[in-house]
Scaffold this motif. Structure first.
Motif, PDB file in Angstrom:
ATOM      1  N   GLY A   1       8.431  10.430  -0.900  1.00 18.05           N
ATOM      2  CA  GLY A   1       7.637  10.849  -1.981  1.00 18.05           C
ATOM      3  C   GLY A   1       6.211  10.634  -2.176  1.00 18.05           C
ATOM      4  O   GLY A   1       5.519  11.421  -2.651  1.00 18.05           O
ATOM      5  N   GLN A   2       5.980   9.351  -1.667  1.00 18.21           N
ATOM      6  CA  GLN A   2       4.373   9.142  -1.383  1.00 18.21           C
ATOM      7  C   GLN A   2       3.604  10.294  -0.601  1.00 18.21           C
ATOM      8  O   GLN A   2       2.794  10.698  -1.021  1.00 18.21           O
ATOM      9  N   SER A   3       4.151  10.562   0.466  1.00 13.02           N
ATOM     10  CA  SER A   3       3.634  11.542   1.383  1.00 13.02           C
ATOM     11  C   SER A   3       3.393  12.957   0.625  1.00 13.02           C
ATOM     12  O   SER A   3       2.719  13.828   0.566  1.00 13.02           O
ATOM     13  N   ASP A   4       4.647  13.402  -0.125  1.00 13.21           N
ATOM     14  CA  ASP A   4       4.629  14.590  -0.959  1.00 13.21           C
ATOM     15  C   ASP A   4       3.457  14.658  -2.017  1.00 13.21           C
ATOM     16  O   ASP A   4       2.546  15.568  -2.063  1.00 13.21           O
ATOM     17  N   ALA A   5       3.308  13.544  -2.848  1.00 10.24           N
ATOM     18  CA  ALA A   5       2.228  13.299  -3.707  1.00 10.24           C
ATOM     19  C   ALA A   5       1.011  13.002  -3.083  1.00 10.24           C
ATOM     20  O   ALA A   5      -0.293  13.611  -3.642  1.00 10.24           O
ATOM     21  N   GLN A   6       0.757  12.874  -1.842  1.00  9.64           N
ATOM     22  CA  GLN A   6      -0.629  12.922  -1.087  1.00  9.64           C
ATOM     23  C   GLN A   6      -0.934  14.010  -0.740  1.00  9.64           C
ATOM     24  O   GLN A   6      -2.240  14.776  -0.947  1.00  9.64           O
ATOM     25  N   SER A   7      -0.091  14.922  -0.068  1.00  6.50           N
ATOM     26  CA  SER A   7      -0.603  16.278   0.384  1.00  6.50           C
ATOM     27  C   SER A   7       0.391  17.373   0.328  1.00  6.50           C
ATOM     28  O   SER A   7       0.309  18.474   1.285  1.00  6.50           O
ATOM     29  N   GLY A   8       1.073  17.213  -0.529  1.00  9.22           N
ATOM     30  CA  GLY A   8       2.305  18.212  -0.962  1.00  9.22           C
ATOM     31  C   GLY A   8       1.795  19.436  -1.453  1.00  9.22           C
ATOM     32  O   GLY A   8       2.424  20.713  -1.641  1.00  9.22           O
ATOM     33  N   HIS A   9       0.650  19.389  -1.898  1.00  9.16           N
ATOM     34  CA  HIS A   9      -0.149  20.620  -2.594  1.00  9.16           C
ATOM     35  C   HIS A   9      -0.737  21.638  -1.635  1.00  9.16           C
ATOM     36  O   HIS A   9      -1.239  22.923  -1.668  1.00  9.16           O
TER      37      HIS A   9
ATOM     38  N   ALA B   1       0.780  -1.207  -0.159  1.00  8.13           N
ATOM     39  CA  ALA B   1      -0.085  -0.136   0.017  1.00  8.13           C
ATOM     40  C   ALA B   1       0.856   1.312  -0.015  1.00  8.13           C
ATOM     41  O   ALA B   1       2.171   1.259   0.356  1.00  8.13           O
ATOM     42  N   THR B   2       0.399   2.092  -0.553  1.00  7.94           N
ATOM     43  CA  THR B   2       1.065   3.666  -0.545  1.00  7.94           C
ATOM     44  C   THR B   2       0.687   4.326   0.928  1.00  7.94           C
ATOM     45  O   THR B   2      -0.346   3.854   1.570  1.00  7.94           O
ATOM     46  N   THR B   3       1.305   5.193   1.280  1.00  5.53           N
ATOM     47  CA  THR B   3       1.039   6.236   2.317  1.00  5.53           C
ATOM     48  C   THR B   3      -0.254   6.764   2.367  1.00  5.53           C
ATOM     49  O   THR B   3      -1.169   6.594   3.435  1.00  5.53           O
ATOM     50  N   GLU B   4      -0.822   7.148   1.166  1.00  5.08           N
ATOM     51  CA  GLU B   4      -2.350   7.696   1.177  1.00  5.08           C
ATOM     52  C   GLU B   4      -3.161   6.449   1.272  1.00  5.08           C
ATOM     53  O   GLU B   4      -4.136   6.658   2.106  1.00  5.08           O
TER      54      GLU B   4
END
Length: 474
Positions: free
Chosen positions: A268-276, A199-202
Motif C-alpha cells: 500500500g505504501q509503495s502504491d501511494a509512493q509511485s503508483g501514479h 518510516a514509510t517506504t517512501e
C-alpha cells in the motif's frame, strides 16, 4: 566475424542480456517457451535502444541479428556465450544446464544469472557453468559478479569488458556472492523500519537517494568512510565509530515475519509512493537518471564512469570519404529542452567534441597539451537548419578552411539521422603556449599535419554559410 550469444530465459534479466549483447554488435538467439517472450524482450530492447547509446560519445557497433527459437539446440548452435536466466529453482537450473552442456559448443562460456546459488551447487551433477550475476537494468549497469573456474572466469571477463561491463571475480564461493549480501542486509533493516512504524517506504527511499546512495555511486563504502575519517584517514574513522558496532542499532540477523498485514502495508505504501506511474514510465525515469549520473562520472572516470571510458576507447573511430568524421554518436535525452529538440548549447558542445577529435588527428593530443601547447577557441558561429531529437544518430564532418601560422579555421557540419545537414558551426582557434598563456606557433609536426589537411580540403568548394555574420540575409 560477428560473434553469437544465446540467452536461455527471456524475462527482465534475460531481456537485459539480449539488449547488452545485441547493441554491442553480437548476434543473439533466444530460447524461452513463454509465448510472450518476444513481446517482453521487445519492450526491454526499446528501453535499451533509447538508453545505452546515450551513455557514449561514440557510436556503438551496428546491432547484431536477433532470432527466437523453439528448439534449444538450434538456438545454441555456434554460440560463444550462453547465459541462463531461468527462475531461481535449483532443480530447474540443473535440468536446463544439462541440456545446455550437451547442446552448446565445447568452447562456449556458460553463465548463470543466479543471484544466490554457488557454482558447486549449479554443477553438482557435472557441468561447466560459472556464475555471471548481473544487475538490473543489465543493458546499463556494468557490474557482473563472476564465480567459478578460474580460466573460464578469465575468458568471461574479456568478453564482458568488450561489451562495456565490469566483471568482478569473487575470490571464494559464498551464498549470494557480494553485492546481494549488502542489499539483503539493507532490505531486512528496511522491512523492520516499516513494520515498526519508524518510516514509510517512501521515507526510506528518500534517506537512500538524498544521502549515502549518491556517495556510494562514486566512492563505494570503504572509500566513503576513509574520507569521513578526515586527514587521519581510515584508522581514525574505525577508532571513532568502531565501538558503535556493538550498539543495538540494527536487526540484521532477524527477519520480520512476512504476514499478510506486513505485505499489505508495504504494498500500500509503495502504491501511494509511485503508483501514479506505470512500470515502463518508472523504467525510463530510472534509465534517464542513471544515464545522467553515469555520464557525470565519465568526467572524472570514477566508478561506472571509468568502465564507460574504457569501453568507449575500444569503439572504432568512424572513417569519412572527402571529409573526416569527427563525431558519430547518439543524442542523449538530457540534451533536449522544453521544445523537445536538442538545446542550442549542445550544438556548441558537439562542435567542441569535433574540434577535439580533429586535434587528435593532427597530433595535438594529451601529450601535446601536457608539454604546454594547445589550441584555444576564440570565435564560434552557429547556423541551425533542422531539429535534432533525443535518440537521433548525429555525425559531424570537419573541413579545414585555413591552417597556417597560429590559426586553425574549421567548419563543422552536423548531420542528422537522414544525412542532411542540421546545423553548421564555424570555429576559429589560435595556438597557445600554455605556460606563457600567450599565442604561439604550433610545433613543426602539428603544423605539417594541419597544413596537409588544409591543402587537401582546399580542393573542395567553400561551404555554404562560411563567413556569415548574425542577421545576414540569404
Amino acid at each position: 566475424m560477428t560473434q553469437k550469444a544465446t540467452i536461455i530465459g527471456g524475462g527482465v534479466i534475460g531481456g537485459g542480456w539480449v539488449a547488452r549483447f545485441l547493441l554491442n554488435g553480437w548476434n543473439v538467439s533466444v530460447f524461452d517457451p513463454d509465448t510472450e517472450a518476444e513481446r517482453k524482450i521487445g519492450e526491454v530492447l526499446a528501453n535499451a535502444r533509447r538508453a545505452l547509446p546515450a551513455l557514449y560519445d561514440k557510436a556503438l557497433p551496428a546491432e547484431g541479428t536477433l532470432t527466437f527459437h523453439d528448439d534449444m539446440g538450434e538456438a545454441l548452435a555456434g554460440a560463444a556465450w550462453v547465459q541462463e536466466s531461468v527462475p531461481e529453482r535449483l532443480d530447474l537450473k540443473h535440468k536446463i544446464h544439462a541440456q545446455i552442456d550437451e547442446l552448446s559448443p565445447a568452447d562456449a562460456v556458460i553463465g548463470s544469472s543466479t543471484s544466490g546459488f554457488k557454482p558447486s551447487e549449479l554443477n553438482a551433477h557435472g557441468g561447466r557453468v560459472v556464475v555471471a550475476h548481473p544487475f538490473n537494468p543489465v543493458y546499463l549497469l556494468p557490474l557482473v559478479e563472476l564465480v567459478g573456474e578460474a580460466d573460464t572466469c578469465a575468458k568471461a571477463s574479456d568478453i564482458l569488458r568488450s561489451i562495456g561491463m565490469y566483471p568482478l571475480t569473487v575470490r571464494k564461493e559464498i551464498d549470494a556472492h557480494i553485492a546481494d549480501r549488502f542489499l539483503e542486509a539493507v532490505w531486512r533493516e528496511a522491512l523492520w523500519l516499516v513494520k515498526d512504524g519508524v518510516a514509510t517506504t517512501e521515507e526510506i527511499d528518500e534517506a537512500i537517494r538524498m544521502g549515502f546512495g549518491i556517495r556510494w555511486a562514486q566512492m563505494g563504502l570503504f572509500e566513503t568512510y576513509r574520507v569521513a575519517g578526515g586527514e587521519a584517514g581510515m584508522k581514525h574513522f574505525m577508532a571513532q565509530f568502531g565501538p558503535a558496532l556493538q550498539w543495538p542499532w540494527t536487526k540484521l540477523m532477524d527477519v520480520p515475519e512476512f504476514t499478510d498485514e506486513l505485505v499489505d502495508l508495504i504494498a500500500g505504501q509503495s502504491d501511494a509512493q509511485s503508483g501514479h506511474m506505470s512500470i515502463r514510465e518508472l523504467e525510463r525515469l530510472r534509465d534517464d537518471n542513471l544515464i545522467g549520473m553515469m555520464r557525470a562520472l565519465k568526467k572524472t572516470g570514477s566508478g561506472a564512469g571509468g568502465v564507460l571510458n574504457a569501453h568507449e576507447a575500444m569503439l572504432p573511430d568512424p572513417e569519412g570519404d572527402d571529409l573526416p568524421i569527427t563525431v558519430d554518436r547518439v543524442i542523449p535525452q538530457s540534451w533536449t529542452d522544453y521544445n523537445g529538440h536538442m538545446n542550442e548549447a549542445h550544438y556548441i558542445e558537439v562542435s567542441a567534441q569535433a574540434t577535439d577529435s580533429f586535434m587528435l588527428m593532427i597530433d595535438a593530443d594529451a601529450d601535446y597539451i601536457a608539454a604546454g601547447n594547445s589550441y584555444f577557441t576564440v570565435e564560434n558561429f552557429v547556423q541551425y537548419h533542422a531539429e535534432l531529437h533525443a535518440g537521433d544518430r548525429l555525425t559531424v564532418t570537419t573541413q579545414v578552411l585555413r591552417g597556417e601560422g597560429k590559426k586553425m579555421h574549421l567548419f563543422h557540419r552536423l548531420h542528422g539521422p537522414d544525412g542532411e545537414v542540421a546545423a553548421t558551426v564555424e570555429t576559429l582557434l589560435l595556438h597557445m603556449d600554455l605556460n606563457a598563456r600567450k599565442t604561439s606557433l604550433p610545433t613543426e609536426g602539428v603544423a605539417a599535419k594541419l597544413t596537409a589537411f588544409a591543402e587537401d580540403h582546399a580542393r573542395l568548394p567553400t561551404p555554404q554559410g562560411a563567413g556569415r555574420h548574425v542577421g545576414q540575409r540569404g
